[in-house]
Design a protein around this motif. Structure first.
Motif, PDB file in Angstrom:
ATOM      1  N   THR A 231       0.835  -1.188  -0.176  1.00  0.00           N
ATOM      2  CA  THR A 231       0.117  -0.053   0.047  1.00  0.00           C
ATOM      3  C   THR A 231       0.955   1.231   0.147  1.00  0.00           C
ATOM      4  N   PRO A 232       0.241   2.366  -0.477  1.00  0.00           N
ATOM      5  CA  PRO A 232       0.982   3.731  -0.537  1.00  0.00           C
ATOM      6  C   PRO A 232       1.640   4.332   0.785  1.00  0.00           C
ATOM      7  N   ASP A 233       0.882   3.498   1.905  1.00  0.00           N
ATOM      8  CA  ASP A 233       1.643   4.099   3.130  1.00  0.00           C
ATOM      9  C   ASP A 233       2.816   3.057   3.730  1.00  0.00           C
ATOM     10  N   HIS A 234       3.556   2.326   2.759  1.00  0.00           N
ATOM     11  CA  HIS A 234       4.596   1.615   3.053  1.00  0.00           C
ATOM     12  C   HIS A 234       4.272   0.185   3.785  1.00  0.00           C
ATOM     13  N   ARG A 235       3.060  -0.180   3.539  1.00  0.00           N
ATOM     14  CA  ARG A 235       2.884  -1.619   4.202  1.00  0.00           C
ATOM     15  C   ARG A 235       2.793  -2.714   3.303  1.00  0.00           C
ATOM     16  N   SER A 236       2.930  -3.765   3.727  1.00  0.00           N
ATOM     17  CA  SER A 236       3.043  -4.976   2.853  1.00  0.00           C
ATOM     18  C   SER A 236       2.458  -6.279   3.485  1.00  0.00           C
ATOM     19  N   ARG A 237       1.742  -6.950   2.728  1.00  0.00           N
ATOM     20  CA  ARG A 237       1.501  -8.162   3.277  1.00  0.00           C
ATOM     21  C   ARG A 237       0.909  -9.195   2.348  1.00  0.00           C
ATOM     22  N   TYR A 238       1.209 -10.730   2.824  1.00  0.00           N
ATOM     23  CA  TYR A 238       0.935 -11.606   1.758  1.00  0.00           C
ATOM     24  C   TYR A 238      -0.488 -11.718   2.132  1.00  0.00           C
ATOM     25  N   LEU A 239      -1.167 -11.937   0.921  1.00  0.00           N
ATOM     26  CA  LEU A 239      -2.635 -12.345   0.961  1.00  0.00           C
ATOM     27  C   LEU A 239      -2.888 -13.937   1.170  1.00  0.00           C
ATOM     28  N   HIS A 240      -2.357 -14.365   2.267  1.00  0.00           N
ATOM     29  CA  HIS A 240      -2.444 -15.745   2.469  1.00  0.00           C
ATOM     30  C   HIS A 240      -3.818 -16.350   2.376  1.00  0.00           C
ATOM     31  N   ALA A 241      -4.147 -17.438   1.748  1.00  0.00           N
ATOM     32  CA  ALA A 241      -5.522 -18.118   1.613  1.00  0.00           C
ATOM     33  C   ALA A 241      -5.219 -19.479   1.183  1.00  0.00           C
ATOM     34  N   ASP A 242      -6.261 -20.551   1.228  1.00  0.00           N
ATOM     35  CA  ASP A 242      -6.291 -21.696   0.802  1.00  0.00           C
ATOM     36  C   ASP A 242      -5.621 -21.568  -0.699  1.00  0.00           C
TER      37      ASP A 242
ATOM     38  N   PRO B 135      -7.311  -0.617  -2.398  1.00  0.00           N
ATOM     39  CA  PRO B 135      -7.264   0.808  -2.576  1.00  0.00           C
ATOM     40  C   PRO B 135      -6.729   1.304  -3.645  1.00  0.00           C
ATOM     41  N   ALA B 136      -6.951   2.638  -4.019  1.00  0.00           N
ATOM     42  CA  ALA B 136      -5.869   3.055  -5.033  1.00  0.00           C
ATOM     43  C   ALA B 136      -4.710   3.237  -4.570  1.00  0.00           C
TER      44      ALA B 136
ATOM     45  N   ALA C  27       7.837  -2.930   0.557  1.00  0.00           N
ATOM     46  CA  ALA C  27       7.336  -1.885   1.323  1.00  0.00           C
ATOM     47  C   ALA C  27       8.060  -0.458   1.410  1.00  0.00           C
ATOM     48  N   ARG C  28       9.502  -0.720   1.390  1.00  0.00           N
ATOM     49  CA  ARG C  28      10.529   0.397   1.446  1.00  0.00           C
ATOM     50  C   ARG C  28      10.350   1.160   0.218  1.00  0.00           C
ATOM     51  N   HIS C  29      10.031   0.425  -0.915  1.00  0.00           N
ATOM     52  CA  HIS C  29       9.907   0.964  -2.371  1.00  0.00           C
ATOM     53  C   HIS C  29       8.387   1.200  -2.863  1.00  0.00           C
ATOM     54  N   ALA C  30       7.458   1.240  -1.985  1.00  0.00           N
ATOM     55  CA  ALA C  30       5.863   1.283  -2.256  1.00  0.00           C
ATOM     56  C   ALA C  30       5.722   2.430  -3.366  1.00  0.00           C
ATOM     57  N   THR C  31       6.188   3.496  -3.306  1.00  0.00           N
ATOM     58  CA  THR C  31       5.767   4.791  -3.884  1.00  0.00           C
ATOM     59  C   THR C  31       6.690   4.925  -4.924  1.00  0.00           C
ATOM     60  N   GLU C  32       7.632   4.106  -5.089  1.00  0.00           N
ATOM     61  CA  GLU C  32       8.482   4.390  -6.314  1.00  0.00           C
ATOM     62  C   GLU C  32       7.893   3.797  -7.455  1.00  0.00           C
ATOM     63  N   PRO C  33       8.300   4.123  -8.801  1.00  0.00           N
ATOM     64  CA  PRO C  33       7.846   3.795  -9.942  1.00  0.00           C
ATOM     65  C   PRO C  33       7.858   2.306  -9.969  1.00  0.00           C
ATOM     66  N   LEU C  34       7.162   1.585 -10.688  1.00  0.00           N
ATOM     67  CA  LEU C  34       6.904  -0.025 -10.735  1.00  0.00           C
ATOM     68  C   LEU C  34       8.444  -0.322 -11.191  1.00  0.00           C
ATOM     69  N   PRO C  35       9.028   0.124 -12.263  1.00  0.00           N
ATOM     70  CA  PRO C  35      10.245  -0.379 -12.642  1.00  0.00           C
ATOM     71  C   PRO C  35      11.222  -0.491 -11.469  1.00  0.00           C
TER      72      PRO C  35
ATOM     73  N   ARG D  30       0.051  -1.804 -10.459  1.00  0.00           N
ATOM     74  CA  ARG D  30      -0.408  -0.577  -9.398  1.00  0.00           C
ATOM     75  C   ARG D  30      -1.601   0.024  -9.938  1.00  0.00           C
ATOM     76  N   LEU D  31      -2.457   0.169  -9.153  1.00  0.00           N
ATOM     77  CA  LEU D  31      -3.758   0.689  -9.039  1.00  0.00           C
ATOM     78  C   LEU D  31      -3.624   2.318  -9.053  1.00  0.00           C
ATOM     79  N   THR D  32      -4.082   2.844 -10.091  1.00  0.00           N
ATOM     80  CA  THR D  32      -4.225   4.356 -10.336  1.00  0.00           C
ATOM     81  C   THR D  32      -5.418   5.123  -9.827  1.00  0.00           C
ATOM     82  N   THR D  33      -6.541   4.175  -9.747  1.00  0.00           N
ATOM     83  CA  THR D  33      -7.736   4.828  -9.732  1.00  0.00           C
ATOM     84  C   THR D  33      -8.600   3.650  -8.988  1.00  0.00           C
TER      85      THR D  33
END
Length: 172
Positions: free
Chosen positions: A73-84, A105-106, A137-145, A169-172
């Protein structure tokens, strides 16, 4: 590598033709895979981003033994979406693989990657996944490349296995 290429092409045709849920697409892929290549096993994840009426996107996915999506997320948080995950392709095409969904979220970034990005002989898989999540997370807001380069750079060109990385990355 040829098998991965074949699976990728078959998957594209099924996804285009069926336009169904990710689990249904995986089920059909496993049927075809079983008929063509009875014997070997492989992991696959099928994911789709859909617009939400209130903004953002809905990530829908199903997995055949594959690592979970990584959400950053843009607030520099990251998590794996663990599921079956369900079983890998090639085990039994009749076994269920459930669908999962997560509202995003956008500004969020979704990363799908092969185990080669996070596995190495010297560390546990969980350690590699945690390291990748921290880097993302550290690079969350940097360009995707740049985000992708940071993830790929931690291996210093010495990965033990093939690495595949897909970022959206979701822009909207």
């Amino acid at each position: 590598m040829l098998l991965a290429y074949q699976i990728s092409n078959i998957l594209r045709v099924i996804a285009f033709d069926e336009q169904e849920t990710p689990s249904r697409i995986l089920h059909r892929l496993d049927d075809v895979f079983h008929e063509l290549h009875a014997g070997p096993m492989t992991t696959v994840i099928v994911a789709r981003l859909e617009p939400l009426p209130q903004g953002g996107r809905l990530l829908r996915w199903a997995s055949a033994g594959h690592l979970p999506p990584l959400l950053v997320t843009p607030d520099h948080r990251s998590r794996y979406l663990h599921a079956d995950t369900g079983p890998p392709l090639g085990v039994d095409p009749e076994l269920p693989r459930p669908d999962h969904e997560e509202a995003l979220p956008a500004g969020a970034t979704v990363l799908l990657h092969s185990d080669g990005l996070v596995e190495d002989r010297a560390h546990a898989l969980d350690d590699g996944m945690r390291r990748a999540a921290d880097i993302a997370a550290r690079h969350a807001t940097e360009p995707l490349p740049r985000l992708c380069d940071a993830l790929l750079g931690h291996g210093q060109d010495a990965f033990d296995d093939d690495v595949a990385l897909l970022a959206a990355r979701l822009t909207t």
